[in-house]
Design an enzyme around this catalytic site. Structure first.
Site, short mmCIF file in Angstrom:
data_model
loop_
_atom_site.label_atom_id
_atom_site.label_comp_id
_atom_site.label_asym_id
_atom_site.label_seq_id
_atom_site.Cartn_x
_atom_site.Cartn_y
_atom_site.Cartn_z
N SER A 113 33.86 12.08 66.80
CA SER A 113 35.58 13.25 66.80
C SER A 113 35.15 14.33 65.41
CB SER A 113 36.14 13.63 67.52
OG SER A 113 37.08 14.24 66.94
N HIS A 165 39.65 14.72 55.35
CA HIS A 165 39.97 14.65 57.03
C HIS A 165 40.89 13.14 56.75
CE1 HIS A 165 39.43 16.50 60.68
NE2 HIS A 165 40.13 15.08 60.91
N LYS A 191 32.76 17.60 63.49
CA LYS A 191 33.38 18.60 62.57
C LYS A 191 32.91 18.88 61.10
CE LYS A 191 37.44 17.49 64.61
NZ LYS A 191 37.45 17.13 65.17
N ARG A 199 40.74 13.82 75.41
CA ARG A 199 40.93 12.26 75.40
C ARG A 199 42.82 12.56 74.48
NH1 ARG A 199 39.02 11.72 69.83
NH2 ARG A 199 39.37 10.11 69.83
N ASP A 203 33.03 18.53 71.25
CA ASP A 203 34.29 18.00 70.41
C ASP A 203 35.65 18.90 70.96
OD1 ASP A 203 35.39 15.84 68.65
OD2 ASP A 203 36.23 17.96 67.50
N1 URA Z 1 40.85 13.57 64.36
C1 URA Z 1 40.51 14.00 65.01
O1 URA Z 1 39.25 15.25 64.75
N2 URA Z 1 39.25 13.71 65.91
C2 URA Z 1 40.18 12.30 66.56
O2 URA Z 1 39.47 11.47 67.15
C3 URA Z 1 41.26 11.99 65.56
C4 URA Z 1 41.64 12.25 64.79
#
Ligand code: URA
Length: 445
Positions: free
Chosen positions: A183, A82, A187, A168, A161
């Site tokens: 965040s 990620h 996930k 956001r 989220d």
């Molecule tokens: N990627 C995400 O999933 N969340 C964030 O806040 C920033 C990048």
């Protein structure tokens, strides 16, 4: 719960009492807290941060707001990557089929564009017919069958989220170590992973440009991952210029198709191989970094990764013919070559200006409800450090119409700086961070 008092407490630098973040997340999920109050609270967190206890509670509550993927009793190692977000950052589209071709299972749940950065889902949805809306059950079945699924956060996964991310994005509350960490990890911890590799961006185009913040973010997410039993490693990679040449959804997919054939830009390949080698090691599939690189490169030269990408596209309703014929991707109505206005050395290609340019042309969102035009964007061949002549082509702009070309040209004239002093470009991959500490990596341009 008196929400204004909680906002004031955070605004003034206080710590919310144990149980409060969990209660806030539950109330927000139940739509008992309006977005304007949540946005104010998020802004207070941007300024004041969260304590470790608050962050752990917030992340766990966001995770618990939904369901998770389950692979109980399945021996194949599950690994994902990620990124904290960048411009031209398309390594997910390469790593998923490459890793699946190496025998790993990659349940890759991705996000949409956020602020000036692009999102993997928006890129994938530029593939005609491709559906990122898999149910949890379908995602799990596909991962078991093909070794990979590329999907969006289903309504079942960390739904809080999902709403906070969108909020956001449009309230200036993205750049915050605890909010980004909560965040991402809420996930990723729902994916049923054994291992996770984080690509933490540093440089002017990152949400947290300073290297020190990138390292703190990496360590924060590693602590959240490891404490949940997921082997978590991070690489800090350069986001002081776009990654690769293409910026814009369909253009990035096309660049990935070329990269899977071995025809991609050097920087994109280097970052992909560095992340992929960590993924193979963290999944327990390879111990030696150079053997891992060779194995990953073999997935390209053998055509295995391209074939896997086509299989994934087909399984998710997309047109697999794009892998052989990228011209089947959405094509922009208008294009123009952007040339150097003067002779000189390219001091910078500012990723943020490029990303905002893509948004201005319709390739990203400035409001939650905006539709994305996947055909628009840039292919920028100019790199920092190049010496160019006046009139030399530096990029191609792809737009909907003449107004889009104008917006694209304005963005590039801000982004590409010729002459003057500029800091040396960041190393492509500067640090490796694990639960044991931070390692500075040997310089690789
Ligand atoms: N990627 C995400 O999933 N969340 C964030 O806040 C920033 C990048």
């Amino acid at each position: 719960m008196v929400i204004p008092s909680l906002i004031e407490c955070k605004r003034d630098g206080g710590e919310l009492p144990p149980g409060t973040w969990a209660a806030l997340v539950r109330a927000y999920a139940a739509e008992e807290i309006p977005d304007y109050q949540m946005a104010a609270l998020l802004m207070a967190v941007v300024w004041r941060g969260l304590t470790d206890a608050e962050l752990t509670e917030l992340t766990a509550a966001m995770l618990a707001s939904g369901d998770r993927l389950r692979f109980d009793g399945w021996e194949v190692p599950r690994v994902d990557k990620h990124s904290t977000g960048g411009v031209g950052d398309k390594t997910s589209l390469l790593l998923a089929p490459m890793l699946a071709s190496c025998g790993a299972a990659v349940p890759m749940m991705s996000g949409r564009g956020l602020g000036h950065t692009g999102g993997t889902l928006d890129k994938l949805e530029s593939i005609p017919g491709f559906s990122t809306r898999l149910s949890l059950a379908d995602a799990m079945t596909q991962v078991r069958r093909l070794g990979c699924a590329l999907f969006g956060q289903t309504p079942e996964i960390a739904p809080v989220d999902r709403r906070l991310y969108a909020l956001r994005d449009v309230t200036g509350t993205v750049p915050s170590v605890p909010l980004i960490a909560a965040s991402i990890m809420s996930k990723k911890l729902a994916e049923g992973l054994n291992a996770l590799v984080l690509d933490v961006k540093a440089g002017s185009g990152a949400f947290l440009p300073a290297e020190a913040d990138a390292l703190t973010l990496a360590q924060t997410m590693i602590a959240l991952g490891e404490s949940s039993g997921v082997r978590t490693v991070a690489l800090v990679t350069a986001m002081d210029r776009p990654l690769g040449h293409a910026c814009g959804n369909a253009l990035e997919v096309e660049e990935c198709i070329l990269a899977l054939r071995g025809e991609g830009p050097h920087d994109l390949l280097e970052v992909t191989l560095a992340l992929g080698a960590e993924m193979l090691a963290a999944a327990g599939l390879e111990r030696d970094a150079s053997a891992a690189r060779t194995r990953l490169l073999n997935t390209i030269t053998s055509g295995a990764a391209s074939r896997k990408f086509a299989e994934i596209i087909e399984a998710q309703g997309g047109n697999p013919a794009i892998v052989d014929d990228p011209a089947a991707l959405p094509q922009a109505e208008a294009s123009a070559v952007y040339v150097a206005p003067a002779r000189g050395r390219i001091a910078a290609v500012h990723p943020k200006a490029v990303g905002l340019g893509v948004n201005a042309m319709g390739g990203g969102r400035t409001r939650v409800e905006d539709q994305v035009d996947s055909s628009v964007g840039f292919v920028i061949t100019a790199r920092p450090g190049d010496t160019v002549e006046a009139g030399q082509p530096l990029a191609t702009i792809y737009a909907r119409d003449a107004a889009g070309l104008e917006a694209g040209e304005a963005a590039l004239s801000e982004a590409i700086v010729i002459g003057g002093d500029a800091p040396a470009p960041r190393p492509l991959v500067s640090h490796r961070v694990t639960r044991n500490g931070i390692e500075v990596l040997p310089y690789r341009p």
